[in-house]
Design a protein around this motif. Structure first.
Motif, mmCIF file in Angstrom:
data_model
loop_
_atom_site.group_PDB
_atom_site.id
_atom_site.type_symbol
_atom_site.label_atom_id
_atom_site.label_comp_id
_atom_site.label_asym_id
_atom_site.label_seq_id
_atom_site.Cartn_x
_atom_site.Cartn_y
_atom_site.Cartn_z
ATOM 1 N N ALA A 193 -12.830 2.939 -1.371
ATOM 2 C CA ALA A 193 -12.564 1.917 -0.434
ATOM 3 C C ALA A 193 -12.616 2.430 0.819
ATOM 4 C CB ALA A 193 -11.394 1.064 -0.499
ATOM 5 N N VAL A 194 -12.765 1.645 1.868
ATOM 6 C CA VAL A 194 -12.794 2.058 3.329
ATOM 7 C C VAL A 194 -11.527 2.468 3.746
ATOM 8 C CG1 VAL A 194 -12.384 -0.335 4.187
ATOM 9 C CG2 VAL A 194 -13.727 1.227 5.514
ATOM 10 N N LEU A 195 -11.535 3.607 4.669
ATOM 11 C CA LEU A 195 -10.560 4.218 5.278
ATOM 12 C C LEU A 195 -10.423 3.685 6.803
ATOM 13 C CD1 LEU A 195 -10.314 7.548 3.773
ATOM 14 C CD2 LEU A 195 -8.809 5.826 3.128
ATOM 15 N N PRO A 196 -9.333 3.743 7.428
ATOM 16 C CA PRO A 196 -7.769 3.608 6.830
ATOM 17 C C PRO A 196 -7.531 2.180 6.388
ATOM 18 C CG PRO A 196 -7.767 3.120 9.208
ATOM 19 C CD PRO A 196 -9.487 3.472 8.953
ATOM 20 N N LYS A 197 -6.975 2.157 5.302
ATOM 21 C CA LYS A 197 -6.495 0.909 4.671
ATOM 22 C C LYS A 197 -5.384 0.385 5.170
ATOM 23 C CE LYS A 197 -6.769 2.757 0.306
ATOM 24 N NZ LYS A 197 -7.303 3.990 0.529
ATOM 25 N N ARG A 198 -5.078 -1.194 5.254
ATOM 26 C CA ARG A 198 -4.112 -1.830 5.830
ATOM 27 C C ARG A 198 -2.767 -1.879 4.744
ATOM 28 N NH1 ARG A 198 -4.866 -4.397 10.503
ATOM 29 N NH2 ARG A 198 -7.116 -4.621 11.187
ATOM 30 N N GLY A 199 -1.675 -2.070 5.021
ATOM 31 C CA GLY A 199 -0.473 -2.192 4.157
ATOM 32 C C GLY A 199 -0.744 -3.364 3.159
ATOM 33 N N LEU A 200 0.312 -3.541 2.238
ATOM 34 C CA LEU A 200 -0.061 -4.387 1.364
ATOM 35 C C LEU A 200 0.450 -5.774 2.147
ATOM 36 C CD1 LEU A 200 2.235 -2.526 -1.661
ATOM 37 C CD2 LEU A 200 -0.322 -2.906 -1.344
ATOM 38 N N LEU A 208 7.238 5.921 -0.916
ATOM 39 C CA LEU A 208 6.496 5.381 -2.237
ATOM 40 C C LEU A 208 5.234 5.067 -1.988
ATOM 41 C CD1 LEU A 208 9.605 4.683 -2.366
ATOM 42 C CD2 LEU A 208 8.949 3.059 -4.268
ATOM 43 N N ILE A 209 4.459 6.111 -2.841
ATOM 44 C CA ILE A 209 2.950 6.144 -2.459
ATOM 45 C C ILE A 209 1.997 5.391 -3.919
ATOM 46 C CG2 ILE A 209 0.943 7.576 -1.887
ATOM 47 C CD1 ILE A 209 2.967 9.520 -0.840
ATOM 48 N N GLY A 210 1.195 4.705 -3.407
ATOM 49 C CA GLY A 210 0.410 4.177 -4.629
ATOM 50 C C GLY A 210 -0.526 5.212 -5.338
ATOM 51 N N ASN A 211 -1.431 4.571 -6.266
ATOM 52 C CA ASN A 211 -1.751 3.186 -6.518
ATOM 53 C C ASN A 211 -0.404 2.790 -6.975
ATOM 54 O OD1 ASN A 211 -4.612 3.274 -5.614
ATOM 55 N ND2 ASN A 211 -4.891 4.688 -7.416
ATOM 56 N N PHE A 212 -0.094 1.195 -6.822
ATOM 57 C CA PHE A 212 0.670 0.733 -7.429
ATOM 58 C C PHE A 212 0.515 -0.243 -8.683
ATOM 59 C CE2 PHE A 212 2.088 0.990 -2.860
ATOM 60 C CZ PHE A 212 3.433 1.603 -3.193
ATOM 61 N N GLU A 256 15.707 -0.695 5.589
ATOM 62 C CA GLU A 256 14.365 -1.456 5.665
ATOM 63 C C GLU A 256 13.389 -0.928 5.052
ATOM 64 O OE1 GLU A 256 12.949 -1.018 9.922
ATOM 65 O OE2 GLU A 256 13.423 0.889 9.896
ATOM 66 N N ALA A 257 12.489 -1.868 4.709
ATOM 67 C CA ALA A 257 11.150 -1.634 4.141
ATOM 68 C C ALA A 257 10.057 -1.875 5.007
ATOM 69 C CB ALA A 257 11.146 -2.362 2.982
ATOM 70 N N ILE A 258 9.209 -0.814 5.009
ATOM 71 C CA ILE A 258 8.094 -0.987 5.853
ATOM 72 C C ILE A 258 6.990 -0.449 5.006
ATOM 73 C CG2 ILE A 258 7.015 0.456 7.850
ATOM 74 C CD1 ILE A 258 9.624 1.517 8.798
ATOM 75 N N TRP A 259 5.945 -1.671 5.127
ATOM 76 C CA TRP A 259 4.506 -1.597 4.330
ATOM 77 C C TRP A 259 3.592 -0.947 5.430
ATOM 78 C CZ3 TRP A 259 5.859 -2.854 -0.298
ATOM 79 C CH2 TRP A 259 7.005 -3.670 -0.531
ATOM 80 N N SER A 260 3.474 0.161 5.151
ATOM 81 C CA SER A 260 2.441 0.896 6.105
ATOM 82 C C SER A 260 0.964 1.126 5.428
ATOM 83 C CB SER A 260 3.054 2.497 6.460
ATOM 84 O OG SER A 260 2.414 3.130 7.535
ATOM 85 N N THR A 261 0.264 1.804 6.395
ATOM 86 C CA THR A 261 -1.046 1.913 5.983
ATOM 87 C C THR A 261 -1.457 3.133 5.407
ATOM 88 O OG1 THR A 261 -1.548 3.025 8.112
ATOM 89 C CG2 THR A 261 -2.049 0.475 8.204
ATOM 90 N N PHE A 270 5.973 2.282 2.145
ATOM 91 C CA PHE A 270 5.133 1.991 1.006
ATOM 92 C C PHE A 270 3.762 2.301 1.421
ATOM 93 C CE2 PHE A 270 8.814 -0.561 0.257
ATOM 94 C CZ PHE A 270 9.192 -0.474 -1.377
ATOM 95 N N VAL A 271 3.094 3.145 0.930
ATOM 96 C CA VAL A 271 1.734 3.561 1.229
ATOM 97 C C VAL A 271 0.799 2.880 0.235
ATOM 98 C CG1 VAL A 271 0.152 5.566 2.123
ATOM 99 C CG2 VAL A 271 2.422 5.515 2.738
ATOM 100 N N PRO A 272 -0.055 2.285 0.537
ATOM 101 C CA PRO A 272 -1.172 1.917 -0.570
ATOM 102 C C PRO A 272 -2.241 2.721 -1.081
ATOM 103 C CG PRO A 272 -1.571 0.871 1.515
ATOM 104 C CD PRO A 272 -0.568 1.694 1.575
ATOM 105 N N GLY A 273 -2.694 2.313 -2.293
ATOM 106 C CA GLY A 273 -3.997 3.146 -2.478
ATOM 107 C C GLY A 273 -5.137 2.304 -2.683
ATOM 108 N N ASP A 274 -6.296 2.871 -3.482
ATOM 109 C CA ASP A 274 -7.533 2.246 -3.581
ATOM 110 C C ASP A 274 -7.415 0.953 -4.520
ATOM 111 O OD1 ASP A 274 -8.891 4.010 -1.827
ATOM 112 O OD2 ASP A 274 -9.793 5.182 -3.285
ATOM 113 N N ASN A 275 -6.336 0.989 -5.283
ATOM 114 C CA ASN A 275 -6.370 0.058 -6.550
ATOM 115 C C ASN A 275 -5.575 -1.316 -5.781
ATOM 116 O OD1 ASN A 275 -8.110 1.361 -8.270
ATOM 117 N ND2 ASN A 275 -6.027 2.343 -9.461
ATOM 118 N N ASP A 276 -4.845 -1.160 -4.763
ATOM 119 C CA ASP A 276 -4.038 -2.151 -3.969
ATOM 120 C C ASP A 276 -4.947 -3.311 -3.496
ATOM 121 O OD1 ASP A 276 -1.438 -1.255 -5.374
ATOM 122 O OD2 ASP A 276 -2.091 0.546 -4.034
ATOM 123 N N PRO A 277 -4.344 -4.437 -3.434
ATOM 124 C CA PRO A 277 -5.006 -5.266 -2.308
ATOM 125 C C PRO A 277 -5.021 -4.939 -1.064
ATOM 126 C CG PRO A 277 -3.146 -6.158 -3.193
ATOM 127 C CD PRO A 277 -3.318 -4.947 -3.921
#
Length: 787
Positions: free
Chosen positions: A558-565, A494-498, A595-600, A540-547
């Motif tokens: 935003a700066v790359l790479p981005k951390r997970g949620l 599941l890829i953001g932006n969320f 399992e759920a993995i909150w990746s970068t 779960f892979v975040p986008g620029d609109n996610d915290p």
């Protein structure tokens, strides 16, 4: 200029001191007048000097380890074999440093696991195979177990001699699989019945950007080395220069291994006269030769091929920089190669061919330099053609046998011993892992009823603040819920932006409380399908609109790479997985649950070690490329010197055929899965516009070998973690989640590139779209459903 030179010189001790190239380019942070420094070698891998060890000397230690500790009996011949092994691989430190005791202990554990006899004979191959596996996992005489890589302690060993021979997952719990794996679990039993019943999911591993090994390319020794310096979010300026240098050095060495830049010895022998052989005319192939920018001085009026980083000078002029200097460019007569087949923007490393003109005959402000080595070279370079550096297939980079249709069956000079992701190098365990992959995923081994387990479902742009998205997601999960339990896909990405707008920045998506409520709603949708929560991995892979990035960028770049949620927003989703796993009725020997993995962002998935690699990246690439791309006015005028007239194109194809220059044979033979609606616009060559845009985007990114080929001012990158954006070697699959680009799934140079597009299809009312990737065929296909 004086201040700039002093600052550049002061950075010398912190950059690659062993770089022999006399560089004077300000873009790469090298001095105007390079200083000759004494080269020092940072020996990171201790060398082992073999010794002749008497059997009687090792017998007491072998007796304590094998007999007293493990209740095993060594024969004389087996003791002789083990003594020779210890003397060869442990050297003089076998006693003082305790190296021999660890080797003997691991050998005893492996024997007890794989053999039923308590007597260890010297005859046969059992003991030899165990010692061979141990030797693969030894670095500097020490046994190095695989462990979960951390941000500060890199698991990759020097020169990539990997010990990451993955263990069979059947006997490991989820917690054990993330901890140190001993050598006793390296052996893979050749039990076809057991492997046939296994799911490929336990062999899936997620490597986020901050846990990926930090490597740097040593241009002197032509090898990758592990960066021992501790990573930091606020490093010194030398890290920025090292990031740019690594990008250039990797592309440069990749280019030097290309046939178009190598002079054939056979061709040179026929250069003076033409000969006929088998009714064919043998003619010499003129190869490309790169010219350092500093070597242009004093060579006015000659044509050259340059490799450099596109950029802009303080006066706004377009310049090209390499490790030796910079030169102003004139693109009025330049033509791109191929025509409209790739993007060219500042920040990219490109090949430029044209005519150099000395500054004495150049008119116009801002084009002349200081006339010497250092800074911008005086004069101007009139570009006739510009193109991207051709990419290199994954098989060639790793130096393994190419099983495809290519003419080269074996690649020379590859980086097979380098462990790029911390999952094992190609030479150490690639062959073993591919055999295992064939046993688990092969057509003759994987049962028909479980073939669906090899799928990875990729969903993009999951805007949870949009009610249509939740309805579409529920419908997609319902499609797979109707299948049998054995057919459940092994992973959902599941890829953001969320959210549609930046949270925590006064956007339309609310603040922190609203953002948590969005994921609470997602948890409710997922809880309706407990079967998938029990048997699948959700990434779960975040986008620029996610915290938290959106709190500072307000939705901008935003700066790359981005951390997970952050964990504070995902607690309800984790609780849904825990509840499903606790209520699941599975056999006692099956401990691996969902399992759920909150990746970068970006993130990488590996299957069977180095056998398969998928890169997942979320960015608005198409829009940024269109805004920053160079415009070429027209094709070169008649009479302008065309330096490519007597040469074949860089990629070895006919330059007059835009169809073949734009894409390679892999794309031509691949089944294009881009939806082609009736009445869709086409290019002048007859290719649908969506397919053309997809090919153009994929070729640009893979040729650059980097996920963010833009200036650091336009797309900031964490300097110490910039290596996580590298696409070298090419992955087997690449997911470029770009909502502005058309959905596609196509292959380029052996890399299958995909864009699932937004989950809620744009321009189609009530249609959800996604990509289903099959790890068996290594191909993805577009799917859609109405909701």
């Amino acid at each position: 200029m004086a201040t700039q030179s002093v600052s550049a010189v002061s950075l010398i001790p912190t950059i690659h001191d062993t770089n022999p190239i006399p560089s004077s380019s300000a873009a790469f942070g090298t001095p105007v007048h390079p200083l000759r420094r004494k080269q020092t070698s940072d020996a990171t891998t201790p060398s082992i000097l073999p010794i002749s060890l008497p059997v009687a000397t090792l017998r007491p230690l072998a007796f304590r380890t094998f007999t007293k500790k493990h209740d095993l009996t060594l024969t004389s011949s087996a003791l002789q074999i083990i003594t020779t092994f210890v003397g060869t691989h442990c050297g003089s430190g076998w006693r003082e440093e305790g190296l021999a005791e660890k080797v003997l202990d691991e050998a005893a554990k492996a024997w007890k696991k794989n053999a039923s006899s308590v007597i260890i004979p010297g005859e046969g191959s059992e003991l030899a195979d165990i010692l061979q596996n141990i030797a693969r996992c030894m670095v500097g005489g020490r046994i190095v177990h695989q462990r979960a890589p951390s941000r500060h302690d890199n698991p990759v060993q020097d020169q990539g001699y990997s010990n990451a021979l993955l263990a069979r997952p059947g006997g490991l719990s989820r917690d054990d699989s993330q901890q140190s794996l001993g050598l006793t679990s390296l052996d893979i039993e050749d039990n076809d019945e057991d492997l046939r019943a296994q799911s490929p999911r336990p062999w899936l591993r997620v490597v986020d950007a901050f846990d990926q090994p930090r490597l740097t390319y040593n241009a002197t020794q032509k090898m990758f080395e592990v960066v021992r310096k501790r990573a930091s979010l606020l490093p010194d300026p030398s890290s920025r220069l090292a990031l740019l240098r690594d990008r250039y050095n990797i592309v440069h060495q990749r280019l030097m291994r290309n046939e178009a830049f190598q002079t054939s010895a056979v061709a040179l022998s026929h250069s003076k006269s033409l000969q006929r052989s088998s009714s064919e005319l043998v003619m010499p192939q003129q190869a490309y030769k790169l010219t350092p920018i500093a070597n242009l001085l004093g060579r006015s009026g000659s044509t050259h091929v340059l490799l450099g980083l596109l950029g802009t000078s303080p006066t706004g002029d377009l310049i090209l920089s390499d490790l030796t200097g910079s030169i102003a460019l004139d693109l009025h007569h330049a033509r791109p190669v191929p025509e409209d087949g790739a993007w060219f923007t500042p920040g990219m490393i490109v090949l430029a061919e044209g005519l150099y003109e000395e500054e004495g005959s150049v008119a116009g402000p801002g084009l002349a330099g200081d006339g010497g080595v250092g800074g911008t070279i005086g004069g101007i370079f009139h570009v006739a053609s510009v193109g991207g550096p051709p990419c290199e297939r994954r098989e060639v980079t790793l130096g393994v046998t190419d099983t495809g249709k290519g003419s080269n069956t074996v690649a020379a000079g590859g980086f097979g011993w380098t462990d790029f992701l911390g999952v094992g190098s190609e030479r150490a365990n690639g062959s073993m892992m591919r055999n295992l992959e064939n046993k688990v995923l092969g057509k003759h081994h994987l049962a028909v009823r479980t073939q669906g387990r090899s799928r990875v479902v990729i969903l993009g742009e999951i805007n949870l603040d949009n009610s249509k998205t939740l309805a579409a997601l529920k419908q997609v999960l319902g499609v797979y819920a109707l299948e049998e339990a054995e057919q459940t896909p092994m992973a959902f990405v599941l890829i953001g932006n969320f959210t549609r707008y930046a949270v925590l920045a006064g956007g339309g998506s609310g603040g922190s409380i609203e953002y948590k409520e969005y994921f609470d709603s997602l948890a409710s949708v997922l809880s309706d399908h407990p079967t998938m929560l029990e048997d699948s991995t959700f990434i779960f892979v975040p986008g620029d609109n996610d915290p938290w990035a959106s709190a500072f960028s307000a939705g901008a770049t935003a700066v790359l790479p981005k951390r997970g949620l952050p964990e504070m927003y995902t607690s309800r989703v984790k609780r849904a997985f825990a509840t499903a796993n606790s209520e699941a009725k599975r056999p006692t020997n099956q401990k691996l649950g969902g399992e759920a993995i909150w990746s970068t962002n970006p993130s990488r998935l590996t299957m069977f070690g180095p056998s398969q690699e998928m890169v997942i990246f979320r960015d608005d690439l198409s829009g940024r490329l269109r805004r920053k791309a160079l415009r070429f006015e027209a094709v070169a005028e008649p009479g302008f010197p065309d330096a490519t007239a007597d040469r074949a194109p860089i990629d070895g194809r006919d330059a007059t055929s835009q169809e073949h220059v734009e894409i390679d044979g892999a794309i031509e033979s691949a089944e294009s899965l881009v939806p082609n609606a009736r009445g869709q616009e086409t290019t002048p060559t007859g290719i649908p516009s969506d397919l053309h845009a997809a090919r153009k985007l994929v070729k640009t990114m893979l040729d650059q070998g980097y996920l963010s080929p833009f200036p650091l001012t336009d797309r900031p990158v964490l300097w110490d973690f910039g290596g996580s954006l590298s696409l070298y070697p090419l992955p087997t699959a690449l997911v470029l989640m770009d909502p502005e680009a058309p959905p596609f799934a196509l292959t380029y140079e052996g890399c299958h590139a995909m864009n699932p597009g937004p989950l809620v299809a744009q321009g189609k009312r009530g249609v959800a779209q996604w990509i289903e990737y099959d790890t068996r065929t290594r191909k993805g296909k577009m799917r859609d459903v109405r909701f």
